[in-house]
Design an enzyme around this catalytic site. Structure first.
Site, PDB file in Angstrom:
ATOM      1  N   ARG A  52       0.846  -1.208   0.000  1.00 42.07           N
ATOM      2  CA  ARG A  52       0.000   0.000   0.000  1.00 42.07           C
ATOM      3  C   ARG A  52       0.879   1.256   0.000  1.00 42.07           C
ATOM      4  O   ARG A  52       0.459   2.324  -0.428  1.00 42.07           O
ATOM      5  CB  ARG A  52      -0.962  -0.009   1.195  1.00 42.07           C
ATOM      6  N   TYR A 105     -13.707  16.927 -15.984  1.00 40.35           N
ATOM      7  CA  TYR A 105     -14.227  15.556 -16.038  1.00 40.35           C
ATOM      8  C   TYR A 105     -15.373  15.382 -15.021  1.00 40.35           C
ATOM      9  O   TYR A 105     -15.310  15.904 -13.896  1.00 40.35           O
ATOM     10  CB  TYR A 105     -13.057  14.614 -15.716  1.00 40.35           C
ATOM     11  N   ASP A 177      -5.092  18.822 -15.385  1.00 43.65           N
ATOM     12  CA  ASP A 177      -5.453  17.478 -15.827  1.00 43.65           C
ATOM     13  C   ASP A 177      -5.065  17.403 -17.297  1.00 43.65           C
ATOM     14  O   ASP A 177      -5.734  17.980 -18.156  1.00 43.65           O
ATOM     15  CB  ASP A 177      -6.953  17.255 -15.607  1.00 43.65           C
ATOM     16  N   LYS A 202      -6.164   6.284 -20.202  1.00 44.89           N
ATOM     17  CA  LYS A 202      -6.405   6.751 -21.564  1.00 44.89           C
ATOM     18  C   LYS A 202      -5.149   6.530 -22.415  1.00 44.89           C
ATOM     19  O   LYS A 202      -4.762   5.410 -22.627  1.00 44.89           O
ATOM     20  CB  LYS A 202      -6.852   8.215 -21.519  1.00 44.89           C
TER      21      LYS A 202
HETATM   22  C1  LIG Z   1     -10.975   9.481 -17.529  1.00 43.74           C
HETATM   23  C2  LIG Z   1     -10.602  10.808 -17.035  1.00 43.74           C
HETATM   24  C3  LIG Z   1     -10.405  11.058 -15.667  1.00 43.74           C
HETATM   25  C4  LIG Z   1     -10.627  10.003 -14.609  1.00 43.74           C
HETATM   26  O1  LIG Z   1      -9.741   8.944 -14.746  1.00 43.74           O
HETATM   27  P1  LIG Z   1     -10.098   7.429 -14.320  1.00 43.74           P
HETATM   28  O2  LIG Z   1      -8.838   6.722 -14.634  1.00 43.74           O
HETATM   29  O3  LIG Z   1     -11.266   7.001 -15.149  1.00 43.74           O
HETATM   30  O4  LIG Z   1     -10.430   7.456 -12.871  1.00 43.74           O
HETATM   31  C5  LIG Z   1     -10.006  12.317 -15.287  1.00 43.74           C
HETATM   32  N1  LIG Z   1      -9.834  13.304 -16.198  1.00 43.74           N
HETATM   33  C6  LIG Z   1     -10.021  13.104 -17.508  1.00 43.74           C
HETATM   34  C7  LIG Z   1      -9.823  14.238 -18.465  1.00 43.74           C
HETATM   35  C8  LIG Z   1     -10.415  11.857 -17.976  1.00 43.74           C
HETATM   36  O5  LIG Z   1     -10.619  11.675 -19.285  1.00 43.74           O
END
Ligand SMILES: *Cc1c(COP(=O)(O)O)cnc(C)c1O
Length: 395
Positions: A52, A105, A177, A202
């Site tokens: 962890r 998001y 982000d 992604k």
């Molecule tokens: C998918 C996404 C998230 C969240 O990520 P997860 O891995 O699904 O928790 C945050 N910001 C953006 C721009 C995203 O496309």
């Protein structure tokens, strides 16, 4: 002694900060699927105590991401939302105020509205493309500016360098982000941001195999604070998912080149079609903020959105008629994915709220994958024919 050579991104993704496995010399770093680590003598470990807190395979991924971010290290999380949640809980306390892009998001919106709200954390959603609106939103208790650019799904851009200046003048940290572009197409730390956040789910993984997230910063005190909070909350990435993500990351530069090229081809084709009402892609001359993209990005990315010159109902039937493009949430993988934001990522918002953001009910979002663009275009053609008939306004 000579200086280490400055490596290109495609080399860094494969060799950057590579952690060697010494026991067998296996070329792939192994999966350390373990909960705990044996003490050599009481209290003496090789740096790992419990998974962890840290894990060698997760560390190998962290070093690889750090090589791309240009930081000493990075931290990996079980999901992108795990990264964002850990960041907020590490930085904020009751009474603090956060300014967020109005287009962030959906999970980030839920985190603030439905979770952090209960802990007396104040927040404002602001159009971060409007620098004056950001300046005016800053309060004496503002601590963090959290920005997403390009915006999902309109692709509206925010000027990261200008926002960093505004944030720092008032003592706020800027977190970006950077999931849509990754540090390869938009180096947000170099542009002045304090924290780069990625959903590795992604483009970093790129194969729809894992869920994950990362945070990177040059501030080592903040890194250690994030490490402590991650260990406390239990939001660290799992070894197998880290290993899969590490394999995906090696081809990130090559994949991004193709994603950009294919998206540009698809965007140009859509824009030239009389059955298409509008296309949002930062690489098009018609894109209002193309100059910002050219200034702060080194590529236009693989994401775009468009509206057909058709009703909402016809637009949804068009999505259903696509055969190669897959209707599914998420983005950034080798498969081309298509969504209708009004019924997917933005379904929690009212029609009016969506209209204010420029998300019409008929808008279609496309994550352009690595299939040949001519095959994707043929798929659009057959879907047009299926919905509007063979002579349904041919080009
Ligand atoms: C998918 C996404 C998230 C969240 O990520 P997860 O891995 O699904 O928790 C945050 N910001 C953006 C721009 C995203 O496309």
């Amino acid at each position: 002694m000579s200086e280490a050579p400055i490596l290109q991104p495609s080399t860094l993704a494969i060799h950057g900060n590579r952690v060697r496995e010494k026991q067998s010399n296996s070329i792939l770093f192994p999966i350390h699927q373990t909960a705990t680590y044996v003490h050599e003598t009481v209290g003496v470990t090789k740096g790992y105590g419990y998974s962890r807190g840290g894990n060698p395979t997760v560390n190998a991924l962290e070093q690889a991401i750090a090589a791309l971010e240009g930081t000493a290290t990075a931290l990996c999380f079980r999901s992108g939302m795990g990264a964002i949640s850990t960041l907020c809980l590490a930085l904020l306390k009751a009474g603090d105020h956060v300014i967020l892009s109005e287009v962030v998001y959906g999970g980030t919106i839920r985190l603030f509205r439905q979770v952090l709200e209960n802990f007396a954390i104040e927040y404002s959603f602001v159009d971060t493309a409007d620098l004056d609106a950001v300046r005016q939103a800053i309060r004496p208790n503002s601590k963090l500016l959290f920005v997403e650019t390009p915006a999902n799904p309109t692709m509206k851009l925010a000027d990261v360098a200008a926002l960093a200046e505004i944030a720092h003048a008032k003592g706020l940290l800027l977190a970006v982000d950077n999931t849509f572009l990754t540090p390869l197409l938009q180096d947000v730390l170099k542009l002045g941001a304090d924290i780069s956040m990625l959903s590795t789910t992604k483009y970093i993984d790129g194969h729809n195999a894992t869920i994950g997230g990362s945070l990177a910063t040059h501030d080592e005190t903040l890194t250690e604070r994030l490490r402590l909070v991650r260990k406390t909350l239990g939001t660290i990435q799992a070894p197998f998912d880290a290993w899969l993500t590490l394999q995906g990351l090696k081809t990130l530069p090559a994949r991004l080149e193709l994603h950009c090229r294919h998206a540009a081809a698809v965007a140009a084709w859509l824009e030239a079609d009389s059955r298409v009402h509008c296309v949002n892609y930062p690489g098009l001359d018609s894109f209002a903020q193309k100059a910002i993209a050219e200034r702060q990005q080194s590529g236009f990315g693989g994401m775009l959105s468009f509206e057909l010159d058709a009703s909402v109902e016809e637009s949804l039937r068009f999505i259903d008629a696509l055969k190669l493009c897959t209707c599914a949430e998420s983005l950034g993988s080798v498969e081309t994915l298509v969504t209708n934001p009004a019924t997917a990522s933005h379904c929690d918002l009212s029609s009016e709220e969506r209209a204010k953001l420029g998300v019409s009910d008929r808008l279609i979002r496309l994550s352009v994958g690595l299939e040949a663009p001519q095959d994707l275009i043929a798929d659009f053609e057959q879907a047009f024919a299926a919905v509007f008939g063979a002579d349904g306004g041919a080009r």
